[in-house]
Motif scaffolding. Sequence first.
Motif, PDB file in Angstrom:
ATOM      1  N   LEU A 347      29.324  54.207 -70.484  1.00  0.00           N
ATOM      2  CA  LEU A 347      29.690  54.039 -69.072  1.00  0.00           C
ATOM      3  C   LEU A 347      28.554  53.392 -68.275  1.00  0.00           C
ATOM      4  N   LEU A 348      27.333  53.744 -68.655  1.00  0.00           N
ATOM      5  CA  LEU A 348      26.180  53.183 -67.937  1.00  0.00           C
ATOM      6  C   LEU A 348      26.070  51.673 -68.177  1.00  0.00           C
ATOM      7  N   SER A 349      26.288  51.241 -69.418  1.00  0.00           N
ATOM      8  CA  SER A 349      26.181  49.797 -69.688  1.00  0.00           C
ATOM      9  C   SER A 349      27.279  49.035 -68.949  1.00  0.00           C
ATOM     10  N   GLN A 350      28.396  49.713 -68.729  1.00  0.00           N
ATOM     11  CA  GLN A 350      29.469  49.087 -67.950  1.00  0.00           C
ATOM     12  C   GLN A 350      28.995  48.840 -66.508  1.00  0.00           C
ATOM     13  N   LEU A 351      28.339  49.853 -65.950  1.00  0.00           N
ATOM     14  CA  LEU A 351      27.801  49.706 -64.597  1.00  0.00           C
ATOM     15  C   LEU A 351      26.787  48.563 -64.535  1.00  0.00           C
ATOM     16  N   VAL A 352      25.899  48.535 -65.533  1.00  0.00           N
ATOM     17  CA  VAL A 352      24.856  47.512 -65.570  1.00  0.00           C
ATOM     18  C   VAL A 352      25.484  46.119 -65.613  1.00  0.00           C
ATOM     19  N   VAL A 503      26.817  50.928 -77.934  1.00  0.00           N
ATOM     20  CA  VAL A 503      27.424  51.229 -76.633  1.00  0.00           C
ATOM     21  C   VAL A 503      26.914  50.283 -75.539  1.00  0.00           C
ATOM     22  N   ALA A 504      25.727  49.724 -75.723  1.00  0.00           N
ATOM     23  CA  ALA A 504      25.243  48.735 -74.753  1.00  0.00           C
ATOM     24  C   ALA A 504      25.972  47.405 -74.967  1.00  0.00           C
ATOM     25  N   MET A 505      26.056  46.990 -76.229  1.00  0.00           N
ATOM     26  CA  MET A 505      26.703  45.707 -76.518  1.00  0.00           C
ATOM     27  C   MET A 505      28.217  45.767 -76.292  1.00  0.00           C
TER      28      MET A 505
END
Lengths: 657, 88
Positions: A347-352, A503-505
Amino acid sequence: MCGIAGFVGFDGRRPDAAMLRQMIRAIAHRGPDAAETFHDDHVGLAHARLSIIDHSGGGQPMSNENGSLWVTFNGEIFNFVELRTELTGLGHKFVSQSDTEVILHAYREWGESCVRHFNGQWAFAVWDARERTLFLSRDRLGVRPLFYTWVNGQFVFASEVKSLLVHPNVRREIDPLALEQLFTLWTTVPPRTIFRDIFELPPAHNLTVHEGQAVTQRYWHLDYVPDDPPLSDEDYADQLLELLVDATRLRLRADVPVGAYLSGGLDSSLTTALIRKFTDAPLRTFSVTFDDTEFDESRFQQDVVSRLNTDHQSIRCTSDDIGRVFPDVVRHAEKPMLRTAPAPLFLLSQLVREQGYKVVVTGEGADEMLGGYDIFKDAKVRRFWGRQLDSKFRPLLLNKLYPYLPNLQAQSPAYRQAFFNVRPQDLGSPFFSHLPRWELTSKLKQFFTPELKAEIGDYNVYEELLAKLPFEYSRWPAFCQAQYLETTLLLPGYILASQGDRVAMAHSVEGRFPFLDYRVAEFAARLPTRLKMHGLNEKHLLKKVARDFVPESVLNRSKQPYRAPDAKSFVKAESPRESLDYVTDLLSIDRIVDTGLFSAGAVEWLVKKLRGGQITGIKDNMALVGILSTQLLVDQFIDPQPQSSPVGQRITERVST
Amino acid sequence: MKAIQQTLRNFVTENFLFGQGGDSFSNQDSFLESGIIDSTGVLELVTFLESEYKVSIADDELVPDNLDSIDRLLAFIERKLGDAQKCA
């Protein structure tokens, strides 16, 4: 940052260009900015691009000036500027500003040992057309993924398994021994993956494919030999700071803005502070917060934000959010998991990404390199007690362990001692530090069906690990042995994979890790162990360095591992009738029986227990998350028939004959 | 006594073994040594005893001598129930 895929065939047939396109489309999330393929009579290479360095000149697959070398590359060579200068001095002529071109020239100059010159995080394949050799490499600590398999004499590779599964002849089966590994160690042991006959190139390894033969070779390893005599503490602190500043500075090399994750712990606070203090890069920070105070660290995050005055954004994560995104998380991780902690980072990488950022600097690696984990502390106390098992006072140190686990803190002294019981025979085990964790996790195998147990047979994961230990292992201090196990198993297998790259990619975000600069790792391996764990004070030297940069509250807080709500994200005690549809389906008796890996009766009892709202512990939580993620994996990867590729971006195709 | 013993066995089998291998442990087997129980398990067990038998268990009674096998549990519960009757 990008996705790569390709194959090299030896059966005389021309490479299948359509399949190459499908393979790269399957991992388009890794590189949404462009996709290109290249093939000749022998090889096919594909690349999905996320533009970070040299937007205009970094197209891939890239060839050298005469087309004898081609590369497809995922990751970063951070010292490419210095290498380009060095290689130019040796007569090489560059046409772009990209780090990709540096790989081609470095390979031409130094051959396979070129990787020893690289400071970075990479997975790449170089096709040497003259030698008809495919050369693959993965970075030292396993930041970037690389998988491969053989199909009908063809060697096929990709950044993610889903790209390999596009190939119609790749088998889709769960490897029972991989389950045995994962339900002991929390990860598989490379080259084995959860998929039968699909392999992972281990970190710090090269792989060369020539005339139908593959040879794997390790090119780097850590040797934990503390300096003797040691330098002064001040000298070590100065050196560490200098290294971290340089490692961070190198990781800010990008043609796009770089953000930073802030967990609220020491490590990411320090990397963020170093960006603020030693560079003039604009600083955006990102965090996860939780409703549940057991997991939330927002107070410490806010302290850092105020101190460093960063432009900050956070995402509030609930157990419902985790339940909602978990199927996507497993689809990206391509591996069962025993914890849900990757989900909030998804979810955090989505925000980023929504904020327009493609790159984040984070604090991973500090706990492994500089001695932060509870498992190191735990082992130290048990070993100290084990030297005098009759001591009345030594076991009192057990009270200092795991202050954030309420169920453990509620124990009477007698039970606490019983749980940390040191068996005399364990004191000589090379896995002394990790036996309690692995044995606790192994209890989850009570859920395996008799059929699965029969397939696993007498395979013993400890024996395999023992055979893989480096020759020097027995000479290292016990503390460093534990560090080695964390650094080679959980770090690449879970922290940097399921909880990191994947999860970041998923949202096309690249993580960068100053603590995983190989110079920091090699420096840390030479440190006296008392500078890692001083008494029971973890990361002693790092705290000394951080004192000038991070808020007092972060420096003095007790260590709290990053965790997230587990079973209650899926099975709610307060509203037992409400359950996510996929959870109800995948944990139903029919689906459990279909999959055949877990005992339906036992799963039913587990769910009943969790719904009943009794106290639940680590084991029950891990069991539910492990079973559900395995069921999801089978549902998403094993059961479906090969699909035609989704409509995707336009792919530029190049052919050489 | 048989009834209590059976109730205890059922609780341990269902709650810690998830219905698997209920025949495989004897009444003398140590929960700790056989790995049946972990730190949360002790709390689960105590919560169960308190609600099932309406007894109150003091901190200094939370020791393996009282709780670490079916036989020990049985003896402990009978003692507690006897004490409760004497008080009544």
